[in-house]
Write a protein that holds these residues in place. Structure first.
Motif, short mmCIF file in Angstrom:
data_model
loop_
_atom_site.label_atom_id
_atom_site.label_comp_id
_atom_site.label_asym_id
_atom_site.label_seq_id
_atom_site.Cartn_x
_atom_site.Cartn_y
_atom_site.Cartn_z
N ALA A 177 0.87 -1.20 -0.02
CA ALA A 177 0.03 0.05 0.37
C ALA A 177 0.82 1.00 -0.39
O ALA A 177 2.02 0.93 0.33
N LEU A 178 0.52 2.11 -0.85
CA LEU A 178 1.22 3.28 -1.10
C LEU A 178 0.88 4.39 0.04
O LEU A 178 1.06 5.16 0.28
N TYR A 179 -0.70 4.10 0.09
CA TYR A 179 -1.40 5.37 0.74
C TYR A 179 -2.76 4.90 2.18
O TYR A 179 -2.34 3.25 1.66
N ASN A 180 -2.90 5.01 2.98
CA ASN A 180 -3.88 4.83 3.15
C ASN A 180 -5.04 4.93 3.17
O ASN A 180 -5.57 6.03 2.06
N TYR A 181 -6.32 4.09 2.80
CA TYR A 181 -7.37 3.91 2.66
C TYR A 181 -8.58 3.48 3.33
O TYR A 181 -8.46 2.73 3.98
N LYS A 182 -9.53 4.55 3.57
CA LYS A 182 -10.86 4.10 4.45
C LYS A 182 -11.38 4.05 3.56
O LYS A 182 -12.46 4.65 2.79
N PRO A 183 -12.62 2.45 3.61
CA PRO A 183 -13.68 2.01 3.16
C PRO A 183 -15.18 2.55 3.49
O PRO A 183 -15.21 3.51 3.85
N GLN A 184 -15.62 2.57 2.16
CA GLN A 184 -16.72 3.84 1.85
C GLN A 184 -17.96 2.39 1.93
O GLN A 184 -19.08 2.84 2.19
N ASN A 185 -17.44 1.33 2.04
CA ASN A 185 -18.76 0.15 1.76
C ASN A 185 -18.20 -0.53 2.76
O ASN A 185 -16.73 -1.64 2.80
N GLU A 186 -18.86 -2.18 2.80
CA GLU A 186 -19.29 -3.00 3.70
C GLU A 186 -17.59 -3.57 3.04
O GLU A 186 -16.87 -4.37 3.45
N ASP A 187 -17.91 -3.65 1.51
CA ASP A 187 -17.53 -4.36 1.12
C ASP A 187 -15.55 -4.61 0.49
O ASP A 187 -14.71 -5.40 -0.24
N GLU A 188 -15.14 -3.20 0.82
CA GLU A 188 -14.07 -2.24 1.11
C GLU A 188 -13.13 -3.18 1.82
O GLU A 188 -13.56 -2.90 3.30
N LEU A 189 -11.85 -2.50 1.55
CA LEU A 189 -10.42 -3.26 2.66
C LEU A 189 -9.67 -2.15 3.27
O LEU A 189 -9.10 -1.43 1.84
N GLU A 190 -9.83 -2.54 4.04
CA GLU A 190 -8.78 -0.60 4.20
C GLU A 190 -7.42 -1.20 4.47
O GLU A 190 -6.38 -2.29 4.81
N LEU A 191 -6.76 0.37 4.15
CA LEU A 191 -5.09 -0.33 3.82
C LEU A 191 -4.44 0.93 4.35
O LEU A 191 -5.12 2.05 4.29
N LYS A 192 -3.40 0.82 4.90
CA LYS A 192 -2.36 1.51 5.53
C LYS A 192 -1.38 1.50 5.39
O LYS A 192 -0.85 0.12 4.67
N GLU A 193 -0.60 3.02 4.60
CA GLU A 193 0.28 2.50 4.28
C GLU A 193 1.94 1.77 4.34
O GLU A 193 1.84 1.64 5.48
N GLY A 194 1.77 1.09 3.58
CA GLY A 194 2.93 -0.10 3.62
C GLY A 194 2.56 -1.48 4.15
O GLY A 194 2.99 -2.50 4.00
N ASP A 195 1.10 -1.74 3.53
CA ASP A 195 0.72 -2.87 3.67
C ASP A 195 0.65 -4.02 3.18
O ASP A 195 1.21 -3.18 2.13
N VAL A 196 1.37 -4.71 3.38
CA VAL A 196 1.39 -5.44 2.17
C VAL A 196 -0.15 -5.97 2.11
O VAL A 196 -0.64 -7.10 2.87
N VAL A 197 -0.41 -6.38 0.85
CA VAL A 197 -1.94 -7.29 0.13
C VAL A 197 -1.76 -8.42 -0.21
O VAL A 197 -1.46 -7.92 -1.39
N MET A 198 -2.27 -9.38 -0.17
CA MET A 198 -2.34 -10.54 -1.87
C MET A 198 -3.90 -10.17 -2.91
O MET A 198 -4.47 -10.51 -2.12
N VAL A 199 -3.11 -9.81 -4.10
CA VAL A 199 -3.62 -9.51 -4.76
C VAL A 199 -4.53 -10.67 -5.39
O VAL A 199 -3.62 -11.39 -5.84
N MET A 200 -5.84 -11.16 -6.05
CA MET A 200 -6.58 -12.04 -6.38
C MET A 200 -6.90 -11.87 -7.53
O MET A 200 -6.50 -12.72 -8.45
N GLU A 201 -7.58 -10.40 -7.99
CA GLU A 201 -7.86 -9.93 -8.79
C GLU A 201 -7.62 -8.53 -8.80
O GLU A 201 -8.22 -8.15 -8.38
N LYS A 202 -7.37 -8.63 -10.37
CA LYS A 202 -7.89 -6.87 -10.56
C LYS A 202 -8.66 -7.01 -11.88
O LYS A 202 -9.47 -7.25 -12.75
#
Length: 95
Positions: free
Chosen positions: A42-67
């Motif tokens: 994650a390059l930036y923090n992201y606050k979820p807007q909907n229930e299906d969204e994932l919170e990101l904190k700068e530096g988090d590692v996320v395993m991406v399954m689909e684009k």
């Protein structure tokens, strides 16, 4: 509105309509679990807007399954173990 037909009760007519409606809107959701997850940071923090969204904190590692075609990604956070969607431009692939 239920219109009673000869030989068919209003209850029978309503039950038939309900069953037909369920069949019409029955959709399946599938996830390709054969695809390898790819690590992104994650390059930036992201606050979820909907229930299906994932919170990101700068530096988090996320395993991406689909684009997705709309620019959103689907993945799991290693920090929280939660699964969800997030904007693809908030992460970069880890080499």
């Amino acid at each position: 509105m239920i219109i009673q037909q000869s030989g068919t009760s209003a209850v029978q007519q309503q039950q038939t309509t309900t069953v037909e409606s369920r069949a019409t809107y029955n959709q399946q959701l599938s996830v390709n679990t054969q695809q390898e997850s790819v690590p992104y940071r994650a390059l930036y923090n992201y606050k979820p807007q909907n229930e299906d969204e994932l919170e990101l904190k700068e530096g988090d590692v996320v395993m991406v399954m689909e684009k997705c075609d709309d620019g959103w990604y689907v993945g799991t956070s290693r920090r929280t173990s939660l699964f969800g969607t997030f904007p693809g431009n908030y992460v970069e692939r880890i080499a």
